[in-house]
Design a protein around this motif. Structure first.
Motif, PDB file in Angstrom:
ATOM      1  N   LEU A 240       0.884  -1.036   0.084  1.00  0.00           N
ATOM      2  CA  LEU A 240      -0.169   0.122  -0.115  1.00  0.00           C
ATOM      3  C   LEU A 240       0.769   1.214   0.018  1.00  0.00           C
ATOM      4  O   LEU A 240       1.821   1.261   0.560  1.00  0.00           O
ATOM      5  CB  LEU A 240      -0.976  -0.060   1.297  1.00  0.00           C
ATOM      6  CG  LEU A 240      -1.967  -1.154   1.254  1.00  0.00           C
ATOM      7  CD1 LEU A 240      -3.063  -0.763   2.550  1.00  0.00           C
ATOM      8  CD2 LEU A 240      -2.949  -1.181  -0.032  1.00  0.00           C
ATOM      9  N   THR A 241       0.647   2.088  -0.919  1.00  0.00           N
ATOM     10  CA  THR A 241       1.466   3.400  -0.992  1.00  0.00           C
ATOM     11  C   THR A 241       1.321   4.266   0.281  1.00  0.00           C
ATOM     12  O   THR A 241       2.408   5.068   0.486  1.00  0.00           O
ATOM     13  CB  THR A 241       0.946   4.378  -2.227  1.00  0.00           C
ATOM     14  OG1 THR A 241      -0.528   4.877  -1.735  1.00  0.00           O
ATOM     15  CG2 THR A 241       0.932   3.591  -3.398  1.00  0.00           C
ATOM     16  N   GLU A 242       0.355   3.954   1.274  1.00  0.00           N
ATOM     17  CA  GLU A 242       0.412   4.667   2.371  1.00  0.00           C
ATOM     18  C   GLU A 242       1.807   4.461   3.303  1.00  0.00           C
ATOM     19  O   GLU A 242       2.412   5.002   4.296  1.00  0.00           O
ATOM     20  CB  GLU A 242      -0.718   4.617   3.583  1.00  0.00           C
ATOM     21  CG  GLU A 242      -0.759   3.026   3.840  1.00  0.00           C
ATOM     22  CD  GLU A 242      -2.228   2.848   4.660  1.00  0.00           C
ATOM     23  OE1 GLU A 242      -3.116   3.786   4.864  1.00  0.00           O
ATOM     24  OE2 GLU A 242      -2.346   1.518   5.137  1.00  0.00           O
ATOM     25  N   SER A 243       2.514   3.181   2.983  1.00  0.00           N
ATOM     26  CA  SER A 243       3.705   2.890   3.694  1.00  0.00           C
ATOM     27  C   SER A 243       4.907   3.429   3.179  1.00  0.00           C
ATOM     28  O   SER A 243       6.013   2.981   3.548  1.00  0.00           O
ATOM     29  CB  SER A 243       3.843   1.186   3.780  1.00  0.00           C
ATOM     30  OG  SER A 243       3.952   1.009   2.481  1.00  0.00           O
ATOM     31  N   TYR A 244       4.714   4.103   1.897  1.00  0.00           N
ATOM     32  CA  TYR A 244       6.091   4.347   1.101  1.00  0.00           C
ATOM     33  C   TYR A 244       6.642   5.582   1.835  1.00  0.00           C
ATOM     34  O   TYR A 244       5.850   6.623   2.375  1.00  0.00           O
ATOM     35  CB  TYR A 244       5.533   4.881  -0.142  1.00  0.00           C
ATOM     36  CG  TYR A 244       5.058   3.976  -1.225  1.00  0.00           C
ATOM     37  CD1 TYR A 244       4.704   2.289  -0.697  1.00  0.00           C
ATOM     38  CD2 TYR A 244       5.216   3.850  -2.591  1.00  0.00           C
ATOM     39  CE1 TYR A 244       4.522   1.532  -1.696  1.00  0.00           C
ATOM     40  CE2 TYR A 244       4.745   2.986  -3.249  1.00  0.00           C
ATOM     41  CZ  TYR A 244       4.442   1.744  -3.105  1.00  0.00           C
ATOM     42  OH  TYR A 244       4.016   0.669  -4.008  1.00  0.00           O
ATOM     43  N   SER A 245       7.979   5.518   1.694  1.00  0.00           N
ATOM     44  CA  SER A 245       8.880   7.050   1.817  1.00  0.00           C
ATOM     45  C   SER A 245       8.524   8.002   0.454  1.00  0.00           C
ATOM     46  O   SER A 245       7.916   7.501  -0.236  1.00  0.00           O
ATOM     47  CB  SER A 245      10.225   6.742   2.005  1.00  0.00           C
ATOM     48  OG  SER A 245      10.626   6.503   0.787  1.00  0.00           O
ATOM     49  N   HIS A 246       8.934   9.354   0.847  1.00  0.00           N
ATOM     50  CA  HIS A 246       8.735  10.103  -0.120  1.00  0.00           C
ATOM     51  C   HIS A 246       9.396   9.716  -1.309  1.00  0.00           C
ATOM     52  O   HIS A 246       8.871  10.023  -2.269  1.00  0.00           O
ATOM     53  CB  HIS A 246       9.161  11.734   0.479  1.00  0.00           C
ATOM     54  CG  HIS A 246       9.419  12.869  -0.485  1.00  0.00           C
ATOM     55  ND1 HIS A 246       7.945  13.192  -1.057  1.00  0.00           N
ATOM     56  CD2 HIS A 246      10.180  12.950  -1.463  1.00  0.00           C
ATOM     57  CE1 HIS A 246       8.332  14.158  -1.858  1.00  0.00           C
ATOM     58  NE2 HIS A 246       9.736  13.943  -2.313  1.00  0.00           N
ATOM     59  N   GLY A 247      10.719   9.289  -1.177  1.00  0.00           N
ATOM     60  CA  GLY A 247      11.352   8.766  -2.305  1.00  0.00           C
ATOM     61  C   GLY A 247      10.515   7.771  -3.116  1.00  0.00           C
ATOM     62  O   GLY A 247      10.621   7.587  -4.374  1.00  0.00           O
ATOM     63  N   MET A 248      10.036   6.703  -2.524  1.00  0.00           N
ATOM     64  CA  MET A 248       9.040   5.636  -3.088  1.00  0.00           C
ATOM     65  C   MET A 248       7.901   6.294  -3.765  1.00  0.00           C
ATOM     66  O   MET A 248       7.891   5.831  -5.036  1.00  0.00           O
ATOM     67  CB  MET A 248       8.803   4.759  -2.285  1.00  0.00           C
ATOM     68  CG  MET A 248       9.819   3.840  -1.646  1.00  0.00           C
ATOM     69  SD  MET A 248       9.299   3.289   0.064  1.00  0.00           S
ATOM     70  CE  MET A 248       9.433   1.459  -0.021  1.00  0.00           C
ATOM     71  N   LYS A 249       7.336   7.229  -3.270  1.00  0.00           N
ATOM     72  CA  LYS A 249       6.219   7.942  -3.958  1.00  0.00           C
ATOM     73  C   LYS A 249       6.602   8.556  -5.162  1.00  0.00           C
ATOM     74  O   LYS A 249       5.797   8.461  -6.275  1.00  0.00           O
ATOM     75  CB  LYS A 249       5.499   8.742  -2.747  1.00  0.00           C
ATOM     76  CG  LYS A 249       4.525   8.067  -1.686  1.00  0.00           C
ATOM     77  CD  LYS A 249       4.063   9.204  -0.737  1.00  0.00           C
ATOM     78  CE  LYS A 249       3.417   8.306   0.437  1.00  0.00           C
ATOM     79  NZ  LYS A 249       2.680   9.428   1.453  1.00  0.00           N
ATOM     80  N   GLN A 250       7.715   9.242  -4.915  1.00  0.00           N
ATOM     81  CA  GLN A 250       8.038  10.088  -6.229  1.00  0.00           C
ATOM     82  C   GLN A 250       8.544   9.095  -7.248  1.00  0.00           C
ATOM     83  O   GLN A 250       8.180   9.475  -8.441  1.00  0.00           O
ATOM     84  CB  GLN A 250       9.133  10.942  -5.548  1.00  0.00           C
ATOM     85  CG  GLN A 250       9.506  12.223  -6.678  1.00  0.00           C
ATOM     86  CD  GLN A 250       8.891  13.386  -6.850  1.00  0.00           C
ATOM     87  OE1 GLN A 250       7.494  12.824  -6.983  1.00  0.00           O
ATOM     88  NE2 GLN A 250       9.306  14.200  -7.013  1.00  0.00           N
TER      89      GLN A 250
END
Length: 248
Positions: free
Chosen positions: A137-147
């Protein structure tokens, strides 16, 4: 890889954006040809994000015209959306979707189906090294992973142009290096890239031409060599930039 445009990829002609009495963009004109990597450099509040949002069709110019690949951004908005990918400075994701579900959602929007869909998923997951976390789930992503996910999703429909606002903010050195490398490869393959940044070294390392913005106006425009000639001094881009923005 981006297809070439017959006309200028991005054309901005005498554009103003006003909010009440405040002028955010002040008579800006700029032509970016197909396949160019262009950086807009300027301090916060220079009008970079406003300009990018107008190109992406999210804001309307108060005056002037903007076209992408010959299509007017106000009158022919849907055609413009097909030509370019817009990546904001804050990656927006749906927390309760996994990375893969987010890619599926966007593939539906871009009408990418069948074998091409699987091929594009594999390409962008591999390109941004997302194999380990794409199922989470993207709620667990760091800023870098999201980007990385947002950038990967933006490249899925193989746009002719990428308009990206402060892409390196908050990225760790590894992600930042990866993103720079991908942008440079995209530009080599014919995709036009317009990137806004306030980080001088990123503009210097990546862009073919740089425009220096301050208070909504284009102070100078050209290669690093041309900018140093316009500033009447040799030296690093940093020295040129501070001299120009401080004297304005």
């Amino acid at each position: 890889m981006g297809m070439e445009c017959e006309e200028e990829m991005i054309s901005i002609r005498n554009v103003f954006k006003k909010y009440g009495t405040k002028t955010a963009v002040d008579g800006l004109s700029l032509e970016i040809p197909s396949g160019e990597f262009f950086a807009m450099l300027g301090p916060n509040g220079a009008g970079k994000t406003t300009t990018i949002k107008m190109i992406a069709g999210l804001l309307r110019p108060t005056e002037g015209e903007i076209s992408v690949c010959g299509h007017d951004v106000v009158g022919d908005y849907l055609e413009v959306k097909k030509q370019i990918a817009y990546v904001p400075d804050q990656p927006f994701l749906y927390d309760k979707l996994s990375g893969l579900e987010f890619l599926r959602f966007l593939a539906d929007l871009y009408e990418i189906h069948g074998a091409k869909r699987k091929e594009e998923f594999e390409r962008v997951i591999d390109l941004f090294s997302m194999q380990e976390y794409i199922g989470q789930l993207t709620e667990s992503y760091s800023h870098g992973m999201k980007q990385r996910l947002v950038l990967g999703a933006a490249l899925m429909h193989r746009p002719k142009g990428i308009v990206v606002d402060e892409p390196m903010v908050g990225l760790d050195p590894h992600s930042s290096r990866l993103v720079k490398k991908i942008f440079q490869e995209e530009a080599k393959s014919g995709t036009t890239i317009l990137m806004s940044t306030h980080v001088i070294s990123i503009a210097e390392e990546t862009a073919q031409r740089i425009g220096i913005l301050s208070e909504g106006k284009m102070l100078a425009l050209g290669t690093v060599q041309e900018l140093s000639e316009q500033a009447g001094q040799s030296g690093s881009l940093e020295e040129i930039y501070f001299r120009m923005t401080e004297s304005s």
